[in-house]
Design a protein around this motif. Structure first.
Motif, PDB file in Angstrom:
ATOM      1  N   UNK A 174       0.896  -1.246  -0.028  1.00 56.89           N
ATOM      2  CA  UNK A 174       0.183  -0.002   0.071  1.00 56.89           C
ATOM      3  C   UNK A 174       0.969   1.037   0.112  1.00 56.89           C
ATOM      4  N   UNK A 175       1.064   2.062  -1.119  1.00 58.05           N
ATOM      5  CA  UNK A 175       1.981   3.144  -1.206  1.00 58.05           C
ATOM      6  C   UNK A 175       1.631   4.093  -0.169  1.00 58.05           C
ATOM      7  N   UNK A 176       0.493   4.249   0.264  1.00 67.33           N
ATOM      8  CA  UNK A 176       0.125   5.472   1.283  1.00 67.33           C
ATOM      9  C   UNK A 176       0.997   5.325   2.371  1.00 67.33           C
ATOM     10  N   UNK A 177       1.515   4.127   2.663  1.00 66.16           N
ATOM     11  CA  UNK A 177       2.462   3.953   4.072  1.00 66.16           C
ATOM     12  C   UNK A 177       4.063   4.661   3.653  1.00 66.16           C
ATOM     13  N   UNK A 178       4.191   4.893   2.303  1.00 68.66           N
ATOM     14  CA  UNK A 178       5.378   5.764   2.023  1.00 68.66           C
ATOM     15  C   UNK A 178       5.345   7.150   2.236  1.00 68.66           C
ATOM     16  N   UNK A 179       4.104   7.841   2.267  1.00 70.84           N
ATOM     17  CA  UNK A 179       3.944   9.337   2.301  1.00 70.84           C
ATOM     18  C   UNK A 179       4.596   9.966   3.225  1.00 70.84           C
ATOM     19  N   UNK A 180       4.923   9.344   4.515  1.00 66.55           N
ATOM     20  CA  UNK A 180       5.553  10.032   5.573  1.00 66.55           C
ATOM     21  C   UNK A 180       6.873  10.065   5.706  1.00 66.55           C
ATOM     22  N   UNK A 181       7.691   9.510   4.625  1.00 68.86           N
ATOM     23  CA  UNK A 181       8.996   9.600   4.403  1.00 68.86           C
ATOM     24  C   UNK A 181       9.713  10.964   4.374  1.00 68.86           C
ATOM     25  N   UNK A 182      10.561  11.178   5.089  1.00 70.85           N
ATOM     26  CA  UNK A 182      11.284  12.620   4.989  1.00 70.85           C
ATOM     27  C   UNK A 182      12.187  12.764   3.827  1.00 70.85           C
ATOM     28  N   UNK A 183      12.725  13.801   3.507  1.00 67.77           N
ATOM     29  CA  UNK A 183      13.647  13.874   2.265  1.00 67.77           C
ATOM     30  C   UNK A 183      14.651  12.936   2.229  1.00 67.77           C
ATOM     31  N   UNK A 184      15.437  12.859   3.238  1.00 67.20           N
ATOM     32  CA  UNK A 184      16.717  12.182   3.230  1.00 67.20           C
ATOM     33  C   UNK A 184      16.312  10.552   2.843  1.00 67.20           C
ATOM     34  N   UNK A 185      15.378  10.346   3.688  1.00 71.11           N
ATOM     35  CA  UNK A 185      14.841   8.658   3.321  1.00 71.11           C
ATOM     36  C   UNK A 185      14.430   8.378   1.967  1.00 71.11           C
ATOM     37  N   UNK A 186      13.537   9.532   1.553  1.00 68.91           N
ATOM     38  CA  UNK A 186      13.085   9.336   0.238  1.00 68.91           C
ATOM     39  C   UNK A 186      14.074   9.233  -0.828  1.00 68.91           C
ATOM     40  N   UNK A 187      14.990  10.080  -0.808  1.00 70.85           N
ATOM     41  CA  UNK A 187      16.152   9.942  -1.805  1.00 70.85           C
ATOM     42  C   UNK A 187      16.767   8.573  -1.584  1.00 70.85           C
TER      43      UNK A 187
END
Length: 370
Positions: A174-187
């Motif tokens: 479920x992609x919604x669980x990735x919405x809270x990732x901060x910038x550093x983790x996202x990159x």
């Protein structure tokens, strides 16, 4: 030709996948261990959703929330003891790649009480692991769909275990669980997935299936990475959905081919310099593509065409994202690293048959300071 392929995981995807498929939990028993950390599983809402679904399904659970980045074999062994003490019938992993990888290992320790922490690397255990269910909260490792678990041993070194024992039975995507990732983790997670796709595409073991998955992932991840680098803004929800989907495609790609030398060399930057895993692997991606241009020119040229860059533009962009200029190594350090790498399958898998001498040359070129 199709390459060797094995992927038995049932992937349940889309919005509210956990609540739409609550019957899955009772299929594997009435008691489980939830494995997570103290960060993304909570911030994302995944842990709360999971607890609610388990309560509604009348499944008892206990929580082991001490899994951090680069999970330790000793922590996984301890979690296996917790699982036995509670009498669980299966394991649920919630979080990023570290928590998902750890859950696969914990399932082995839970079934094999006499297995020492580092004996998991031998593959010499008698009883099959408990079933594993995974809930991903980052867009990086693709651990949801691979039969791999990367652990840190008692000597502080990262090593992987893999095979049929390390596949989940079910993964909730479920992609919604990735919405809270901060910038550093996202990159960092996005570039980890990008490395997976590129390494698989240019691997000596690449085949039609793995290439298909890699090509699906590469352009979307690269577009998101370069946009983040340019704007310093987090992706919108649609882009996050795409990044998560692509991380699974990249996972499917390496599930067929394995990774190449950027992952092996990258472990050193995580272990000794604290560079997040995705960025650590990406530090070696330009040299990897340069090598592929020599030994697999058609495939490497196609890759550069896919991202609409020449090699030098690609190199500059990657290094602007990784930012590893302050890392410095001595000749003695490089020699010690190379002593660990005899007959490494990731080297054999790399274009041109990468050697220990090649590894020393790459490390020296990037990090040896005069």
């Amino acid at each position: 030709m199709f390459s060797d392929y094995y992927m038995p995981v049932r992937v349940l995807s889309g919005k509210d996948a956990i609540f739409r498929n609550k019957d899955v939990f009772t299929k594997y028993g009435t008691k489980c261990l939830i494995v997570c950390g103290k960060g993304s599983s909570v911030a994302s809402g995944a842990l709360e959703d999971l607890k609610t679904a388990l309560d509604e399904a009348s499944v008892e659970y206990t929580i082991f929330d001490s899994i951090t980045q680069n999970p330790l074999t000793t922590d996984c062994q301890n979690a296996g003891q917790v699982a036995r003490d509670f009498g669980v019938e299966y394991i649920i992993g919630v979080g990023g790649g570290s928590q998902l990888d750890a859950s696969k290992a914990i399932a082995v320790y839970a079934s094999n009480k006499f297995l020492s922490a580092d004996d998991i690397y031998t593959g010499d255990f008698m009883l099959p692991p408990l079933p594993v269910i995974l809930v991903g909260t980052t867009s990086g490792t693709g651990s949801e769909v691979t039969g791999v678990s990367v652990l840190t041993n008692e000597s502080g070194r990262k090593k992987s275990v893999s095979g049929e024992n390390y596949y989940a039975k079910v993964s909730f995507a479920d992609p919604k669980y990735t919405y809270s990732m901060p910038m550093g983790v996202t990159v960092s997670t996005a570039i980890d997935a990008f490395c997976h796709a590129v390494e698989s595409l240019l691997s000596n073991k690449s085949g039609e299936q793995s290439k298909m998955y890699s090509k699906r992932a590469i352009p979307s991840i690269w577009n998101a990475l370069t946009k983040m680098a340019k704007t310093n803004e987090l992706p919108d929800k649609g882009t996050r959905d795409e990044l998560y989907t692509c991380s699974l495609f990249a996972g499917l790609a390496i599930n067929s081919t394995g990774t190449c030398y950027p992952h092996t060399l990258g472990y050193t930057l995580t272990e000794d310099y604290g560079l997040p895993h995705g960025l650590a692997c990406a530090a070696f991606l330009p040299s990897f593509v340069k090598r592929a241009l020599e030994y697999k020119n058609a495939e490497a040229t196609e890759f550069l065409s896919m991202i609409n860059m020449n090699y030098l533009e690609f190199e500059r962009t990657v290094f602007s994202i990784v930012k590893a200029d302050d890392i410095s190594m001595t000749d003695e350090q490089i020699k010690a690293y190379c002593e660990r790498w005899e007959n490494v399958k990731n080297f054999i898998n790399s274009p041109g048959g990468f050697t220990v001498t090649d590894a020393a040359d790459v490390l020296s070129e990037l990090f040896l300071k005069n």
